[in-house]
Each structure stands twice: as C-alpha cells, then as structure tokens.
Enzyme design. Structure first.
Site, mmCIF file in Angstrom:
data_model
loop_
_atom_site.group_PDB
_atom_site.id
_atom_site.type_symbol
_atom_site.label_atom_id
_atom_site.label_comp_id
_atom_site.label_asym_id
_atom_site.label_seq_id
_atom_site.Cartn_x
_atom_site.Cartn_y
_atom_site.Cartn_z
ATOM 1 N N CYS A 223 0.829 -1.208 0.000
ATOM 2 C CA CYS A 223 0.000 0.000 0.000
ATOM 3 C C CYS A 223 0.863 1.256 0.000
ATOM 4 O O CYS A 223 1.443 1.619 1.030
ATOM 5 C CB CYS A 223 -0.908 -0.021 1.227
ATOM 6 N N CYS B 2 -0.327 4.092 2.253
ATOM 7 C CA CYS B 2 -0.098 3.852 3.686
ATOM 8 C C CYS B 2 1.382 4.069 4.029
ATOM 9 O O CYS B 2 1.696 4.660 5.054
ATOM 10 C CB CYS B 2 -0.455 2.418 4.082
ATOM 11 N N ASP B 3 2.283 3.565 3.200
ATOM 12 C CA ASP B 3 3.699 3.486 3.587
ATOM 13 C C ASP B 3 4.631 4.367 2.763
ATOM 14 O O ASP B 3 5.821 4.488 3.093
ATOM 15 C CB ASP B 3 4.184 2.023 3.448
#
Ligand code: NAP
Length: 303
Positions: A130, A133-134
């Site tokens: 993701c 997300c990261d």
C-alpha cells in the site's frame, strides 16, 4: 436476530447495507480491517460516476456514514466461523455469535504476493502492499512498484511525487491498466519502466536495500539498489472459511451469478469475492444492491 448480516464493509457490503436498510430490514455489518476495502488506498477515484477526484479514504468514510445514517450497525470484528445449516444463519466472531435470516458475504479479496525470496522477510521493513499507507516513509528514496494493472500505476503515480526514483517492474510488455494511467505515468521523468521483468530476490540487512531483477526476454539479471518494493499484482480471494459449504470456482471465488445467490438459500456473495469479469467500484456497488434485493425477496418469502 438481524434480518441480514453482511460480512465486509467495502463498497459491496456497505451498498448492501444501504439497500437493506432502505428495504426496512435490519442490517449488521462486520469488518475486520477498515471500511471501504481496497479503494481506501486509492489517492483519487476517477471512474466512479459523479465522484471524480474524490480520495478513496473520503469516499470510504462517506459510504460508511451513509450506511450508518440509514440505521446499519457496523462492527469492527473478524468473522471466524459460520453455520449455514439451518434456516436461521449463524455468524461467529471472535467475541460473540450472531443470527440472521440472510447473510451477504462481501469480504473482497486480499493482495497477491510475489512469492520471491525476501518478500515475506522484509514485509513491513521495505516490502509494502500500500503506497498511500507506507509511501511517506520512503520520501526522497528509490523504490520499485511491481505490477502492470490499475493498482500498480496508481501506486507508481503516487510514489513518483514523493520519491526520488520509481521503477515500475512488470512481467510483460503490455499493461492491463487504462491507457490514461499509462500515458500519465510515462510523462514522469523520475519513473523507469522495466518490462518483461520480475523480481527474483529482495535483499537487505534490517530493511530492504536492493532487489535482484531478472529480464525474462534475455534472461539477464541486475541488482538494483532501492529502499522499498511496493507489490501491486492483483487480488486473491480469501474464502477458505466457506469452502466446505459454499461452491467456489477453480480460482476460489464464489460461484454466484449476477443475482449473487450461492448454492445455499439465504446466503449471497457480492463484490470482488464473487466470480466476475470486471472488479470495479461500480460492479461492487451493483452487486451490493442486487444481493440486498435478493436477500429482501428471500426473507419476505421465507420468514
Ligand atoms: P490486476 O488488474 O489483476 O492486475 C494485476 C497485475 O499484476 C497484472 O499486470 C499482472 O500481470 C500482474 N501480476 C499478476 N500476478 C503476478 C505475479 N505473480 N508476478 C508478477 N506480476 C503479476 O490487479 P490490480 O491492479 O490490483 O487491480 C485489481 C482490481 O481492482 C482490478 O479489477 C482493477 O481494475 C481494480 N482497480 C481499479 C481501480 C480504479 O478503478 N481506479 C484502481 C485499482 C484497482 P499480467 O497482466 O501479466 O497478468
């Protein structure tokens, strides 16, 4: 007892809850992660009618709010078992057992893994599924995205804005992503496409520091220094919980047609978890509506 229990709070599940509640039925939704499903990671939605440019997160929250405003109960718990043997269906969560007249399974599908050496070892330490997300952890660094579909192009587009360099690694030389997505990414100066290529190994000490990439056409190998590998190679169904009672197709998706009916009366499958040609927000929403309508008809006739 609820009228309908819905397993999964993605687009299919929450649309089913919206249609169920509006049909006067009580709906309970279980979600093990976050509302919205796969789309929550998309930076921008451009192909859902009337929603141009809305982030996946904002869309997911709006969808959750809509279902809740209509009276659906959404609980964040994992479904660990089911008992569909009787007329009343049982759904077991880690905390409690629940009963319903009908069940709609809308549990989506999970991210596929490459299966190469180092992938599992470095998950969370440079291997990610993701970018939204990261990605921020790798600001100014060199990263790779694996895949040639919509997700890979979205992730690469997002990472190109924050990373120094982005490799897009795809096993073929044609892409399944939309042409607009491909054209847009090709304009980015810090993106390099490595086609006909696969990652053989992800290497590092405490975190990812390089990847060995093999060219499938000429069989050459190169070790590229990088800080992260973002894997975006599609989805796999996670229907093991149901495999002994419900019919799955050869790939593990529910063998249910457009009406979302499974082989057990009163149990429906909607969204990415069902066998289908096109897995998109619109088709998930369509399934949610179809499944809730079919469940409402079933309840009316049988209870
Ligand atoms: P996808 O469309 O299934 O594409 C998967 C990609 O990964 C393909 O390029 C495939 O290559 C490659 N691949 C599959 N297995 C691989 C492996 N073992 N090793 C290396 N490469 C592999 O998956 P997705 O992009 O995650 O999308 C999933 C679904 O969500 C799709 O239906 C997609 O349209 C939808 N989606 C929609 C949006 C949007 O509408 N905005 C955004 C994201 C996703 P081959 O082509 O060689 O098979």
């Amino acid at each position: 007892m609820y009228d309908i229990i819905i397993i999964g709070a993605g687009t299919a599940g929450l649309t089913a809850a919206i249609y169920g509640q509006r049909a006067g039925l009580s709906c309970k939704v279980f979600e093990k992660y976050a509302p919205g499903g796969q789309i929550v990671n998309s930076p921008s939605i451009e192909n859902y009618p009337g929603m141009y440019g809305v982030s996946g997160y904002d869309y997911s929250m709006a969808l959750l709010e809509q279902a809740q405003k209509l009276g659906a109960e959404v609980e964040f718990a994992e479904v660990t078992g089911v008992d569909f043997s009787g007329k009343t269906k049982k759904v077991i969560t880690s905390a409690e057992d629940f009963e319903a007249k009908a069940v709609i399974i809308a549990n989506g599908a999970a991210r596929r893994k490459i299966g190469c050496k180092g992938e599992e070892e470095f998950e969370g330490r440079g291997v990610s599924y993701c970018a939204t997300c990261d990605g921020a952890f790798f600001r100014g660094k060199t990263v790779a995205v694996v895949g040639g579909g919509e997700s890979a192009f979205e992730e690469a587009e997002y990472l190109a804005e924050i990373c120094d360099k982005v490799y897009l690694i795809h096993r073929r030389d044609v892409f399944t992503a939309a042409k607009t997505a491909v054209d847009s990414l090709l304009k980015k100066k810090n993106v390099t496409l490595l086609t006909n290529s696969v990652i053989e190994e992800i290497k590092g000490e405490n975190a990812v520091s390089s990847a060995v990439i093999k060219n499938r056409a000429n069989r050459s190998k190169v070790e590229v220094p990088l800080s992260a590998v973002f894997v975006a190679i599609g989805l796999v169904p996670e229907n093991g919980l149901y495999k002994d009672v419900l019919t799955l197709d050869e790939y593990g998706y529910f063998d249910a047609a457009e009406d979302c009916k499974t082989n057990i009366e009163g149990v429906f499958a909607a969204g990415d978890t069902r066998k289908k040609q096109l897995r998109q927000l619109v088709t998930a929403a369509s399934d949610g509506a179809a499944a809730a309508t079919a469940a409402a008809n079933y309840i009316r006739k049988n209870f």
